[in-house]
Write a protein that holds these residues in place. Structure first.
Motif, PDB file in Angstrom:
ATOM      1  N   ASN A  54       0.638  -1.223  -0.051  1.00 11.00           N
ATOM      2  CA  ASN A  54      -0.024   0.115   0.140  1.00 11.00           C
ATOM      3  C   ASN A  54       0.886   1.312  -0.053  1.00 11.00           C
ATOM      4  O   ASN A  54       0.466   2.329   0.161  1.00 11.00           O
ATOM      5  CB  ASN A  54      -0.788  -0.084   1.292  1.00 11.00           C
ATOM      6  CG  ASN A  54      -2.101  -0.987   0.979  1.00 11.00           C
ATOM      7  OD1 ASN A  54      -2.714  -0.908   0.029  1.00 11.00           O
ATOM      8  ND2 ASN A  54      -2.593  -1.803   1.994  1.00 11.00           N
ATOM      9  N   THR A  56       3.079   4.054  -1.787  1.00  9.86           N
ATOM     10  CA  THR A  56       3.372   4.838  -3.085  1.00  9.86           C
ATOM     11  C   THR A  56       4.714   4.457  -3.413  1.00  9.86           C
ATOM     12  O   THR A  56       5.681   4.170  -3.058  1.00  9.86           O
ATOM     13  CB  THR A  56       3.129   6.458  -3.127  1.00  9.86           C
ATOM     14  OG1 THR A  56       4.187   6.880  -2.427  1.00  9.86           O
ATOM     15  CG2 THR A  56       1.695   6.601  -2.263  1.00  9.86           C
ATOM     16  N   THR A 228      -9.477   4.469   7.484  1.00 10.70           N
ATOM     17  CA  THR A 228      -8.323   3.976   6.646  1.00 10.70           C
ATOM     18  C   THR A 228      -8.048   4.584   5.396  1.00 10.70           C
ATOM     19  O   THR A 228      -9.144   5.010   4.503  1.00 10.70           O
ATOM     20  CB  THR A 228      -8.631   2.522   6.274  1.00 10.70           C
ATOM     21  OG1 THR A 228      -9.789   2.193   5.833  1.00 10.70           O
ATOM     22  CG2 THR A 228      -8.573   1.532   7.534  1.00 10.70           C
ATOM     23  N   LEU A 229      -6.858   5.148   5.132  1.00  8.85           N
ATOM     24  CA  LEU A 229      -6.593   5.742   3.847  1.00  8.85           C
ATOM     25  C   LEU A 229      -6.838   4.877   2.546  1.00  8.85           C
ATOM     26  O   LEU A 229      -7.394   5.469   1.604  1.00  8.85           O
ATOM     27  CB  LEU A 229      -5.029   6.152   3.805  1.00  8.85           C
ATOM     28  CG  LEU A 229      -4.634   7.298   2.876  1.00  8.85           C
ATOM     29  CD1 LEU A 229      -5.194   8.415   2.753  1.00  8.85           C
ATOM     30  CD2 LEU A 229      -3.163   7.253   2.845  1.00  8.85           C
ATOM     31  N   LYS A 230      -6.603   3.735   2.628  1.00 11.22           N
ATOM     32  CA  LYS A 230      -6.728   2.779   1.519  1.00 11.22           C
ATOM     33  C   LYS A 230      -8.119   1.999   2.000  1.00 11.22           C
ATOM     34  O   LYS A 230      -8.309   1.651   3.347  1.00 11.22           O
ATOM     35  CB  LYS A 230      -5.725   1.945   1.269  1.00 11.22           C
ATOM     36  CG  LYS A 230      -4.574   2.537   0.767  1.00 11.22           C
ATOM     37  CD  LYS A 230      -4.630   3.275  -0.557  1.00 11.22           C
ATOM     38  CE  LYS A 230      -3.459   4.168  -0.984  1.00 11.22           C
ATOM     39  NZ  LYS A 230      -2.308   3.069  -1.333  1.00 11.22           N
ATOM     40  N   PRO A 231      -8.845   0.976   1.222  1.00 12.50           N
ATOM     41  CA  PRO A 231      -9.902   0.338   1.560  1.00 12.50           C
ATOM     42  C   PRO A 231      -9.318  -0.784   2.687  1.00 12.50           C
ATOM     43  O   PRO A 231      -8.139  -1.285   2.365  1.00 12.50           O
ATOM     44  CB  PRO A 231     -10.309  -0.466   0.280  1.00 12.50           C
ATOM     45  CG  PRO A 231      -9.765   0.630  -0.721  1.00 12.50           C
ATOM     46  CD  PRO A 231      -8.734   1.202  -0.220  1.00 12.50           C
ATOM     47  N   THR A 234      -7.656  -4.075   1.839  1.00 14.39           N
ATOM     48  CA  THR A 234      -6.235  -4.112   1.564  1.00 14.39           C
ATOM     49  C   THR A 234      -5.306  -4.104   2.571  1.00 14.39           C
ATOM     50  O   THR A 234      -3.977  -4.405   1.966  1.00 14.39           O
ATOM     51  CB  THR A 234      -6.091  -2.983   0.439  1.00 14.39           C
ATOM     52  OG1 THR A 234      -6.049  -1.820   1.153  1.00 14.39           O
ATOM     53  CG2 THR A 234      -7.203  -2.684  -0.609  1.00 14.39           C
ATOM     54  N   TYR A 235      -5.729  -3.966   3.794  1.00 14.47           N
ATOM     55  CA  TYR A 235      -4.669  -3.963   4.748  1.00 14.47           C
ATOM     56  C   TYR A 235      -4.503  -5.489   5.203  1.00 14.47           C
ATOM     57  O   TYR A 235      -5.171  -5.884   6.361  1.00 14.47           O
ATOM     58  CB  TYR A 235      -5.046  -3.218   5.927  1.00 14.47           C
ATOM     59  CG  TYR A 235      -4.891  -1.651   5.668  1.00 14.47           C
ATOM     60  CD1 TYR A 235      -4.774  -1.159   4.463  1.00 14.47           C
ATOM     61  CD2 TYR A 235      -5.279  -0.657   6.557  1.00 14.47           C
ATOM     62  CE1 TYR A 235      -4.666   0.238   4.067  1.00 14.47           C
ATOM     63  CE2 TYR A 235      -5.139   0.608   6.556  1.00 14.47           C
ATOM     64  CZ  TYR A 235      -4.903   1.203   5.209  1.00 14.47           C
ATOM     65  OH  TYR A 235      -4.768   2.554   5.066  1.00 14.47           O
ATOM     66  N   ASP A 329      -2.303   1.318   8.991  1.00 15.24           N
ATOM     67  CA  ASP A 329      -2.883   2.493   8.421  1.00 15.24           C
ATOM     68  C   ASP A 329      -2.092   3.780   8.639  1.00 15.24           C
ATOM     69  O   ASP A 329      -1.901   4.750   7.859  1.00 15.24           O
ATOM     70  CB  ASP A 329      -4.276   2.890   8.744  1.00 15.24           C
ATOM     71  CG  ASP A 329      -4.632   4.411   7.973  1.00 15.24           C
ATOM     72  OD1 ASP A 329      -5.002   4.048   6.709  1.00 15.24           O
ATOM     73  OD2 ASP A 329      -5.001   5.235   8.791  1.00 15.24           O
ATOM     74  N   VAL A 332       1.004   3.453   6.136  1.00 11.84           N
ATOM     75  CA  VAL A 332       0.367   3.838   4.896  1.00 11.84           C
ATOM     76  C   VAL A 332       0.393   5.397   4.839  1.00 11.84           C
ATOM     77  O   VAL A 332       0.951   5.973   3.742  1.00 11.84           O
ATOM     78  CB  VAL A 332      -0.944   3.397   4.525  1.00 11.84           C
ATOM     79  CG1 VAL A 332      -1.340   3.761   3.212  1.00 11.84           C
ATOM     80  CG2 VAL A 332      -0.686   1.759   4.386  1.00 11.84           C
ATOM     81  N   ARG A 333       0.037   6.198   5.843  1.00 16.00           N
ATOM     82  CA  ARG A 333      -0.224   7.664   5.826  1.00 16.00           C
ATOM     83  C   ARG A 333       1.408   8.152   5.791  1.00 16.00           C
ATOM     84  O   ARG A 333       1.752   9.302   5.498  1.00 16.00           O
ATOM     85  CB  ARG A 333      -0.887   7.993   6.884  1.00 16.00           C
ATOM     86  CG  ARG A 333      -2.384   7.646   6.550  1.00 16.00           C
ATOM     87  CD  ARG A 333      -3.277   8.127   7.814  1.00 16.00           C
ATOM     88  NE  ARG A 333      -4.757   7.837   7.611  1.00 16.00           N
ATOM     89  CZ  ARG A 333      -5.438   8.624   7.022  1.00 16.00           C
ATOM     90  NH1 ARG A 333      -5.057   9.727   6.637  1.00 16.00           N
ATOM     91  NH2 ARG A 333      -6.850   8.368   6.839  1.00 16.00           N
ATOM     92  N   GLN A 336       3.132   8.515   2.750  1.00 13.31           N
ATOM     93  CA  GLN A 336       2.652   9.644   1.809  1.00 13.31           C
ATOM     94  C   GLN A 336       3.363  10.871   2.644  1.00 13.31           C
ATOM     95  O   GLN A 336       3.762  12.022   1.778  1.00 13.31           O
ATOM     96  CB  GLN A 336       1.175   9.929   1.814  1.00 13.31           C
ATOM     97  CG  GLN A 336       0.658   8.522   1.109  1.00 13.31           C
ATOM     98  CD  GLN A 336      -0.918   9.043   0.703  1.00 13.31           C
ATOM     99  OE1 GLN A 336      -1.385  10.018   0.883  1.00 13.31           O
ATOM    100  NE2 GLN A 336      -1.078   8.120  -0.343  1.00 13.31           N
TER     101      GLN A 336
END
Length: 549
Positions: A54, A56, A228-231, A234-235, A329, A332-333, A336
């Motif tokens: 997840n 980038t 959650t930043l992504k669905p 997907t975690y 999460d 994942v953040r 970014q």
């Protein structure tokens, strides 16, 4: 074969010619304009890989793919904690020398617990009044840190022409990296939502920081919902949402996404809630950008240094644990945040003009309850129970006294005693050997080498003035009793293995799996910059990152 050799020689001459032409026209700098040191609080090395599906291409993956990855970086002392970790990274040595033996320790002189960055001779300031108000009963500075930091050495080398600024949500995460000679260290004040400093640096905040504080970012971020930043499906590399042993915010009955922060903030300390959610990292990235622009970092002939310590990762880890959806999460953040910072540095400083390194102040262990349910060893120990046992048995041997002044995780401090101190220490060590869960015991004045690997850890950990009289090392999977999340402090791989990425100016792409230790970061910077080693630093850099090694 001759033509091939001739071709190789022509190629080398061409490369050298291009290099010197670029150097002459300023396309290659002989020193970086800005160094950015990033510490991510409580980051295990595996997080670079466990959550990467997840991520980038422009955050952690960019650092790994374009920079140099030291895959086997470890702490080499105990306890692994925020204060000692930041001090060790920037001094190039361990608590035995720099004196920051824990976040808190027992002061033998004051006969009281003390905080690693406490300094009662200065005051905190959050404004620009001529006589700033004292906004707390005590304040902060680097006075307890022994020796110089790599940031201090940069200031000395350039005769104070370089600027050094440290930022973090935590005061100790800003102060120890910035060092004694820093222009500023700024940290988050959880009563106001502002970033502050102490009179050790300046009695007033700079205008650009006052403007930044006036943006009220903490207030606006606490009106968001943390989902959650992504669905969430997907975690896949964390456990179920709302697992046992996870933090439950006041006003909630479960630990499950989403979290409506606007409804929860008042019951959870209002501005004090920001570090406990990933938006604490968001506000720090914005502060990093404002600091670079406000202080004009990287815009002069001399090299400047910005130290950044992201703290929300630690709070989330402590609260929810290392297998939680909340932690996944948060990373994942975090990816970014790194991507945004790199993009800003590219545009503001120039892609080849800054040197960046990223590591962590410690890693983290699994909760004992999780370990047991996973058929792995894991148990609790309780400091109070150990203290009571020692006082009880020592009183039977030498008379009724309060023998133990303080005990915290790995350190036991004795009170002054009427009997021979050495005799009491021997007896205490013998008692501790019978305590379930204790693997090793270290008493510096009595110790003889039995386990060379463990003894080396102990020697690097023990500071004569600040450390306990006895150091304790518990068995794998043991930690102080806690009802949620996780902690750290042991000298096993769980807590010692952290990421170490180098990126930017003169850093070649590559990786090494050779074991390195955290005290090698500062000397690596010294040799890259051709400035003196910090006064107590290791003399062993990470040689693999140097061109031509």
């Amino acid at each position: 074969m001759v033509p091939i050799k001739a071709d190789k020689m022509k190629l080398r001459v061409l490369i050298a010619t291009i290099f010197f032409v670029q150097l002459a026209f300023g396309q290659i700098n002989d020193k970086p304009k800005l160094i950015v040191g990033i510490v991510i609080d409580q980051m295990r090395a595996e997080y670079l890989y466990r959550f990467q599906d997840n991520y980038t291409q422009n955050g952690f993956k960019r650092l790994m793919h374009e920079g140099f990855n030291v895959k086997n970086m470890h702490y080499n002392y105990m306890p692994t904690a925020t204060g000692p970790g930041h001090a060790s990274i920037y001094t190039g040595t361990t608590p035995a020398n720099h004196g920051i033996v824990a976040n808190d320790w027992y002061s033998k002189a004051k006969k009281a617990k003390m905080y690693c960055a406490a300094d009662e001779t200065v005051f905190l300031t959050d404004g620009r009044k001529a006589s700033p108000k004292k906004i707390d009963k005590y304040s902060r500075s680097p006075k307890n840190l022994l020796g110089s930091t790599i940031t201090d050495e940069l200031k000395l080398f350039t005769n104070d022409r370089s600027k050094v600024v440290g930022i973090s949500l935590k005061d100790r995460g800003a102060i120890f990296p910035a060092g004694r000679l820093a222009d500023y260290a700024f940290w988050y004040h959880d009563q106001t939502g502002n970033f502050i400093t102490s009179s050790y640096y300046h009695e007033n905040l700079p205008d650009w920081l006052l403007k930044f504080n006036n943006r009220k970012l903490a207030d606006s971020l606490l009106n968001l919902t943390w989902g959650t930043l992504k669905p969430i499906e997907t975690y896949k590399n964390s456990g179920p949402d709302h697992a046992p042993m996870e933090k439950i915010f006041n006003g909630r009955t479960d630990a499950k996404f989403p979290y409506n922060l606007k409804k929860l903030r008042k019951a959870n300390g209002n501005f004090a809630m920001i570090p406990n959610v990933p938006f604490g990292n968001t506000i720090l990235t914005q502060l990093a950008k404002a600091t670079i622009q406000g202080e004009g970092l990287g815009q002069k002939d001399e090299t400047d240094f910005l130290t950044i310590s992201y703290s929300s990762t630690d709070y989330v880890g402590h609260g929810f644990g290392i297998r939680s959806k909340e932690l996944e999460d948060t990373y994942v953040r975090m990816d970014q945040e790194i991507a945004e910072l790199l993009s800003f540095l590219d545009s503001e400083i120039g892609k080849d003009n800054y040197l960046l390194f990223m590591t962590a102040d410690h890693a983290a262990s699994d909760h004992p309850d999780f370990l047991r349910t996973s058929k792995l060893p894991g148990k609790y120990f309780e400091e109070d129970s150990i203290k009571q046992l020692l006082n009880s048995k020592l009183s039977k041997l030498y008379g009724n006294e309060d023998y133990i002044a303080y005990i915290d995780k790995t350190q036991v401090y004795l009170n002054p005693v009427k009997t021979s101190r050495e005799e009491v220490l021997k007896a205490a060590a013998a008692i501790l050997k019978t305590v379930d869960g204790i693997q090793e015991i270290y008493v510096s004045s009595l110790h003889s080498n039995r386990n060379l690997a463990i003894d080396d850890f102990f020697r690097k950990s023990h500071n004569l003035d600040n450390s306990g009289d006895i150091l304790l090392h518990f068995k794998p999977g043991w930690m102080p009793k806690r009802m949620e999340g996780t902690t750290h402090g042991a000298l096993y791989n769980n807590d010692t293995h952290v990421p170490m990425l180098w990126f930017g100016w003169q850093i070649k792409q590559g990786a090494t799996v050779k074991k390195k230790t955290i005290d090698q970061i500062a000397p690596t910077l010294s040799f890259l910059l051709n400035i003196p080693l910090p006064s107590l630093s290791s003399k062993e850099p990470i040689t693999e990152i140097f061109i031509g090694e």
